[in-house]
Design a protein around this motif. Sequence first.
Motif: not given
Length: 498
Positions: A188-192, A165-168
């Motif tokens: 986690a790739k979706n965060v990076a 939630n923070l990054m996306c």
Amino acid sequence: MTISVEMGVAAGQGPASLDLEELLATRLLVQGNSGSGKSHLLRRLLEQSAAHVQQVVIDPEGDFVTLADRYGHVVVDGAHGEADLQRIAARVRAHRVSVVLTLESLDVEAQMRAAASFLGGLFEAERDHWYPVLVVVDEAQLFAPAAAGEVSDEARKASLGAMTNLMCRGRKRGLAGVIATQRLAKLAKNVAAEASNFLMGRTFLDIDMARAADLLGLDRRQAESFRDLERGQFVALGPALSKRPLPLRIGPVETSPRSTSPKLVPLPAPAAEDLRDLILTPSADEPLRLPSPRPAAPRPSPADLLQQLAQARPAAEPAEEASPLSEAEREAALDTILREIAADPDAGHHTVAVLYQDFLVRCRMRRLGPDPLDLPAFRRRLAAARAGLDGADAQADTVLGACAGLPEEVQGLFLLLARAAREGAPCPSDDALARAIGSRSPGRARRLLAFVENRGAVVCRTDFRGNRIVAVPALGCETGPGDPKAQGASLPGLFAAE
């Protein structure tokens, strides 16, 4: 006016600046092995931007608490309860206070839960408090792991969801994520992948170099140059830093961490026999025998512990007298107690385990005999009471069966809709749905309503006046039209945090 902060010196190009306003819109990823200077880089960024933007630091090692003395950050201990951390985070956004959440006193799983609660409170803040915040997460691989580890799935999912939630989705809420990790392969790739700015430091493992090169658009030969970087040297890329990969050296900082790198000191040099005596002869104040270490027993969950306490009775305690009521009267009394708990608006802010303890006290006061209901039975009966069902209701099993197939996070929302549909009441507003899941965010309620609809538990539609109508297929009925933007709750007693 563009606000830039100086991060250091670029190779052959003079000072290297970071566009703070662009960073707030695009996020930052910092990567480097232990000793590469990641914490020094984060400290430089925090010090240079402290006067321009509110800051929140998730600090697993307690290194950044020294910012409090120089820059006025408030230090928050992660040992607070999860609900307390959510409320503290909401007040942090409301009052625009820079804080450091220190988690050094917690184990890894507790750190993940505390970080998830605090980030969730920042994310769910009221829209009027969506001011820009720089959210710095050190050792991000702990909170957004690429694979399951030794922690529970519940803690991992909560922490990973908060970081996602923070990054996306944090940008629209004013949250600018700055995450630092030792190992890209463990993050986690979706965060990076949501970061648009990168500062890559010294890296030795091939898998980490490959991911770093992929993020920076470098080939493998160029990626191997990460091995040659010195401490404090990073390669910068991104709209807030540079349009092309730019080597830079991070500048000095004004504060220092409480823990520093170990330094070599001379060894003591007494005579050989003195060393032997020091090792083999006990001192006067040393205990003769140390207790043998025992493996720690697994900690029971609060719900299991409460159930064990409820079932346990000391030998000296006299047994409770049997209930003087008939079975029908006893069941009626149980239903009355459950309805009282369900109708209490304050009950929605407590867990089922706490409500079960209150239930046992009420049963003792009415002399309903020992062990009126075990914890699983109490959970089912309480859910039925919140949905306006009773044991003789033919639809009770249908509603509870549909509810049991949903995650606990959304069960309160579903039960509120089911009760409104059974009574033909207006569809609850977003505000009422939010309270049903223990939140103050109507946006979160709308998202969870969409989740429940995707699961097929409800069907939503809107009439020509913009009112919402929700059908519950399991019951074969639907709510009346209701304004989703109305304030307050249309049905009492269903604001539960299961």
